[in-house]
Each structure stands twice: as C-alpha cells, then as structure tokens.
Scaffold this active site. Structure first.
Site: not given
Length: 514
Positions: A201-202, A259, A264
């Site tokens: 998960d960037h 999304d 995030h």
C-alpha cells in the site's frame, strides 16, 4: 561485472544494513502505467542514491513483442517524464540500463514461465544475483491467481539455490470484500509462504505517514494527551482534483469505498490510533495496527445511511477548466450508481478511543488535491475568556498534511497585540521542504528497498488485510440493500454533497477546509 550502483558522496555514511544483497526484480505487466510512472523511476532514483546492490537487474515480463533495447528506451523515456530526479543522469543510466532486460510472454502459458526461469538463471550466472528474486504483480487483480499458479508450476515460488530468497509483491486491491480477500489469501498461501508475500500500500511508504509514528512516539509531549480525555474527534481527508484518468473500467467496478477507504484511509486511521509497539519491527507494528482494525465498531447494514454518505460528481469546473460528470467519463455506464465520494463515521471501541468519532471522507473532482489527518482537541474546560475576547476562539487542531506541502501545524489561541484582551487562532508548524531542505523520496522507493531488504514493517499482513475488510463489507452490504441516492449529487470542483455537511453537522461539528 557492471553495477547499477552509482557512488554518491551524500550516501557515503549509509549503514551497511540498508544495502540489499544482489537480486533481480521481475515485473509482470512491464508495459503498463504503474511500471512507467512509478516502479522504474523509483528504481532509477535508488540507483542514483547509490542504494542498489552490484548486479541489480530488472526483468520486464509482458505480452507485447519487444526487444530488450526497445524496452530500455521506453524506460528511459518514462524516467525522463515521471522521475522526481530528472532528466536522466548519463553516468547513472549507463550502469542502470545494463541491468534491464525483457521477456515476452503471456500470463497464462506456463512455458513462458519456464523461459523466464532460464533467463533468471542466466542473470544469476552473469550478474551475480545469487538466486535472489522479487516478483512484482503490476497487473489487474484478475490476473493475480493465474500468475501465482504458474509461478508455482514453474517452481519459481521457492528459492533458486541454498541461501537465496524469493519474494512476491502484490498490489491493491486485495479482494473486493471480506470473503474474496480470505479466498485470495488462501490461494496465495498455497503457493507462497506468508513471509514471502509483501502486500503493498504505497501510502505507507510516504514520508509523512511514517512521520506520524515518529511524531507520536518520539515526542514526550503529545502521547499523554493522545486519547479520549483530550481529543474531541479526528478527521481524515483524502481529496483528489482529478477524475478517472482513463481508469473507468476499473473504477466503475470499485468505487471510492473500495479504492480509497478500505486500504489507504484505514492505514492512516491505524497509524493515528494504534498503541505504541514494543519495537519498530514488522510484527510488532502490524500487531498494533490489527488491534485497531479489530476494534472498529461494526456498522449495522440496516443503519448504514446513519453512518455514511455517498456521492457522485456531475459536470463542473476544476482548476478553472470545465470537466464532465462521472457518467460522461469513458468506460463508465451512463446510469452508474458507483460512488466517487464517501464520508463515514467510525468508532474504535477500546480504552484509548471510546466515544471519539473518526470522520473519514474522500472524493474525486474536488477543488484541490490534499490528504491530511486533523486531530481536534476538546474545548478548554473553563471559559476564562468570554465575550468579545473569545469571539474568534477555536479548538486546538493538530493537522498532519500528507500531501501536497507535507508538514505539521498546530492551531493555538494567542492574544492579539493591543490594550484589549482579544484572542485569535494562529498556526505553529513546519514544512518538510523548508525544514530539511531535501525532497522527500517517492513512496515506492522506500517500499521497493524495504522488500529487497526483507523488511515487511510497511507492508500489510494477511490478518490485517482481512480485518480491514470487515467494516467495509458491512457498509457494502447495507448499500446493496438500500436504494442509492439520486446521482449526481455534487458538482465537480466542490467539497462533496450537501448531505455530507449535514451528516457531520448533526453531531455539532463541521468539516475542515484544508
């Protein structure tokens, strides 16, 4: 043997433990946008910083017929366009491109994986990568299980030689709901061991997200008040000014909840709410994050409209330019009921956070791009200043800006100069760019380097991914059983639907305008 590492005097004092062993990275989906925009620029920047080992090699794997020289030329163009350090430095590129090659193949044909195996063995012999491999799945999720199965059939899921290692990086989304996430994890673990799997998960690679942990646990003045006794509520905002950018096929099946919120935003919630880990080590950090996710109060699907608001943008103006509504975007159904905005209220039922609401909101086509975590403290217990003196007093707010203009600010009350007692809110804070005089590295740089080092602290574990899906699946179930709002219900270029303002106003609060 040529090296992709370029000597950088700024890195001369780098600890040896941060230099990974020689290895090869295989990118499935090498002709895609993720490879061009993020992965190859990140690897090039690591080379520029002198952080790649001798013999480091990238193997692109995709269906398109292409000579390695053509692939290298495409990568150079991508770095010139997307790298934070551009244009390409000739000396760095000369060494770096010697470690870039390409294998044409389909994800479905196991014979192509056998050819990939042969290429990796050649690279081991000629570049000294010692059998160490990372397989990066930069592909649509529909291809994950096929690639994983064929890696297993070709024997590429196990170390190539004694003492070597094999790792798998898999991009979000990790399933579409709780049940599919469990099924995907079961499938993964039939082929790879958990310690081989790096679910990326960037957002966790962003410097400012990591700094939340440093801010909380390296400063003695904030952690004692980081609880229900002093904090009124928390707001987490992820606003995007962009629309779909050609991702209509994917986004119309996903929506904002899947999304952005499930991954995030819940990660941002975790680093904000977690207990201090016993050490900054992979399992210790992830254990505390899992506890937070398990403590999130489950939303009754029948009451989902009391705890969430969903929206979809219509035509409007962003950045002074007219933009179409969501239903006019390419590859979006003309009567789509996919949400492009979501606001929700979550409670964490544990000792630290009992009764403190966490308000999350995210949306596309908003006035500007901004991600922040805002901690709003309670009002002072005794109103010493009254009347005109306190007319503009506001609660203290600690705002952690993730992007852009990364930094931290604290809103406090101060006396306005003059003979009268008048108070005004002022901000104390810092910006990363001006305080450290360096540009923050891209999130993928940190995460790729950590994977090479075998450090999974900033990657998600199986139980973490599944725990994150539980509250989201309950919301999806409630939405499926309730009729959707009349879409579109907010104009592009605004901060979301009116219902979202009413939603938080019912609690006597208001959204921050970052």
């Amino acid at each position: 043997m040529q090296s992709a590492t370029v000597e950088n005097p700024l890195r001369a004092g780098l600890d040896a433990e941060r230099m990974p062993p020689p290895c090869a990275v295989v990118i499935f989906g090498a002709s895609g946008d993720l490879t061009r925009r993020k992965l190859m620029p990140a690897l090039y920047n690591l080379a520029l910083e002198g952080l790649l080992p001798a013999g480091f090699t990238v193997v692109g794997f995709a269906r398109r017929a292409m000579a390695p020289s053509e692939f290298r030329a495409q990568i150079r163009d991508a770095i010139n366009q997307f790298s934070r350090r551009r244009p390409v430095d000739p000396g760095t590129w000369e060494a770096f491109e010697q470690g870039i090659t390409y294998v044409q193949g389909t994800f479905q044909d196991v014979a192509d994986y056998a050819r990939l195996d042969q290429e990796l063995r050649r690279i081991d012999r000629e570049r000294g990568t010692r059998g160490n491999r990372i397989f990066y799945l930069a592909t649509p999720p529909t291809q994950y299980e096929t690639i994983i199965d064929n890696l297993g059939r070709a024997g590429l899921n196990v170390p190539a030689e004694p003492g070597s290692w094999t790792r798998l990086i898999i991009e979000k989304p990790f399933g579409r709901d709780y049940q599919s996430a469990v099924a995907l994890n079961d499938h993964l673990l039939r082929i790879f061991a958990e310690e081989q799997i790096f679910r990326i998960d960037h957002y966790l690679g962003k410097e400012t997200v990591q700094n939340v942990l440093a801010f909380r646990f390296a400063n003695g003045i904030f952690e004692p008040i980081w609880n229900r006794n002093y904090i009124d509520h928390v707001q987490i905002t992820v606003a995007e000014s962009l629309g779909l950018e050609g991702r209509g096929d994917y986004y119309d099946q996903a929506g904002a909840l899947r999304d952005m919120v499930q991954n995030h935003m819940l990660q941002l919630l975790c680093v904000t709410a977690m207990e201090p880990p016993i050490a900054f080590e992979a399992d210790a950090v992830r254990d505390e994050k899992v506890k937070v996710l398990r403590a999130i109060r489950q939303i009754d699907p029948k009451r989902v409209n009391e705890m969430t608001v969903r929206g979809q943008y219509g035509p409007g103006w962003v950045g002074g330019q007219p933009v179409p509504g969501y239903r006019e975007e390419p590859n979006v159904a003309p009567n789509s009921v996919t949400e492009t905005y979501v606001a929700l209220k979550l409670f964490i039922d544990n000792w630290r956070w009992a009764g403190v609401p966490f308000y999350l909101r995210t949306g596309k086509r908003m006035p500007r791009r901004v991600t922040e975590i805002a901690i709003q403290f309670k009002h002072v217990p005794h109103p010493l200043f009254r009347g005109p003196a306190a007319a503009s007093m506001e609660p203290n707010v600690l705002a952690i800006r993730i992007q852009p203009d990364e930094g931290i600010s604290l809103k406090i009350a101060a006396k306005v100069p003059g003979p009268l007692i008048r108070l005004r809110s002022v901000n104390m804070g810092f910006l990363y760019g001006t305080s450290f005089m360096v540009e923050s590295p891209d999130a993928y740089e940190r995460l790729l380097l950590d994977c090479m080092l075998g450090d999974s602290t900033l990657f998600t574990r199986r139980d973490e991914t599944e725990a994150a899906w539980r509250p989201i699946t309950a919301i999806l179930k409630g939405w499926a059983e309730a009729p959707p709002p009349r879409f579109p219900n907010y104009e592009a270029g605004t901060w979301g639907p009116r219902e979202a303002d009413e939603f938080i106003a019912r609690d006597g609060r208001a959204w921050r305008q970052p």
